[in-house]
Design an enzyme around this catalytic site. Sequence first.
Site, PDB file in Angstrom:
ATOM      1  CD  GLU A   1      -1.289   2.694  -0.798  1.00 16.60           C
ATOM      2  OE1 GLU A   1      -1.312   1.435  -0.824  1.00 16.60           O
ATOM      3  OE2 GLU A   1      -2.225   3.375  -0.344  1.00 16.60           O
TER       4      GLU A   1
ATOM      5  CB  SER B   1      -1.194   0.470   2.782  1.00 20.13           C
ATOM      6  OG  SER B   1      -2.404  -0.033   3.320  1.00 20.13           O
TER       7      SER B   1
END
Length: 393
Positions: A268, A295
């Site tokens: 991420e 995220s």
Amino acid sequence: MQAWIKQAWLKPEDFLFPMRTASTMACIAEALGMTMPGGASPPAVTADRMRIAEQTGTQAVTMAKAGLTIDKILTPQAFENAIRVLLAIGGSTNAIVHLAAMAGRMGFDLDLEAMDRMGRETPVLVDLKPSGKHYMEHFHAAGGMATLLRELRPFLNLDCLTVTGRTLGEELDAAGPAFAQDVVRPMSNPIYPQGGLAVLKGNLAPGGAIIKQSAANAKLMEHEGRAVVFENTADMAARIDSDDLDVTADDILVLKNIGPKGAPGMPEAGYMPIPLKLAKAGVKDIVRISDGRMSGTAFGTIVLHVTPESAVGGPLAHICSGDRIRLSVKNREISVLISDEELARRAKENPITPPTADRGYRKLFLQTVMQADQGVDFDFLRLPENRGKTPTR
């Protein structure tokens, strides 16, 4: 408890949860028919969650005795329901990767273009951060998935089977009547007029890319700018906060080699920080592009999951600082403004060798992991038989 919160410099809302990836997948699992009705939203420390846990154990035994297997539940129509919910909740971009992997294991290809068509007719209805203002606890108090599914009912495949042995429509009928609340909006008054996620294509992402349009800056969604390129996360970490970084608020940050094979593992890291010199000047958002993820709680004008990834020779690998890039969410386009001939010349002069390993799990991973549009799953875990696409609309 309040004294501890003050001492730790935490606020009560820090214990509340937005529509992050875990919350998104809980909602999707219920839409798929793979959890007990009402199981998506109860907070962890409530009696509702304990009740759902006990019901789940009981139903698992019942399913085993009855021979109710997941292939009877995870149909193309069930995935359509899940996609519809994903779009309506302003859910995490990560959910697309998870849905693609699940569909692949059932023998279906996730059709991103069909998903995008659904997105044009499915507005964001759930008023949760990062697209709205509320949290999952508020969604639960508003009736949870039953309230949302009731609003989406005209768009759903109600005859899809669920783990209870009853259809989604039957479970929705049994959920009880609606009541006044302000978390799930009616179709006539959405949070955002289209689905939370949009699929982009162009010469920079021939296999597709994703943007969470409901959490993006409207002023940047139609934008052309100069590329500021980072070759990998180490390069970004070394230069992003440098006063010498040649960057303006109109530029577009590009981060390579954070895809499935490039990182490896597609971390991420797509939520690139605002360069320090711009942050000091008050810049809150800038267009960012990568072959990685972010995220579910992140927000901003961020293009993710660029496919094919740079590590396997996708066009992203050949973007240079100074190239002009065009983002048009309205036209579903992400393109670098150079000719096909120039891209081909760069690829020929700087051929990309996909990463490899000599042994062990890393070798297995690099040899068999697939791209983002196929769920970043191992190819040997997909059903050998291709059973078509989902959505089918």
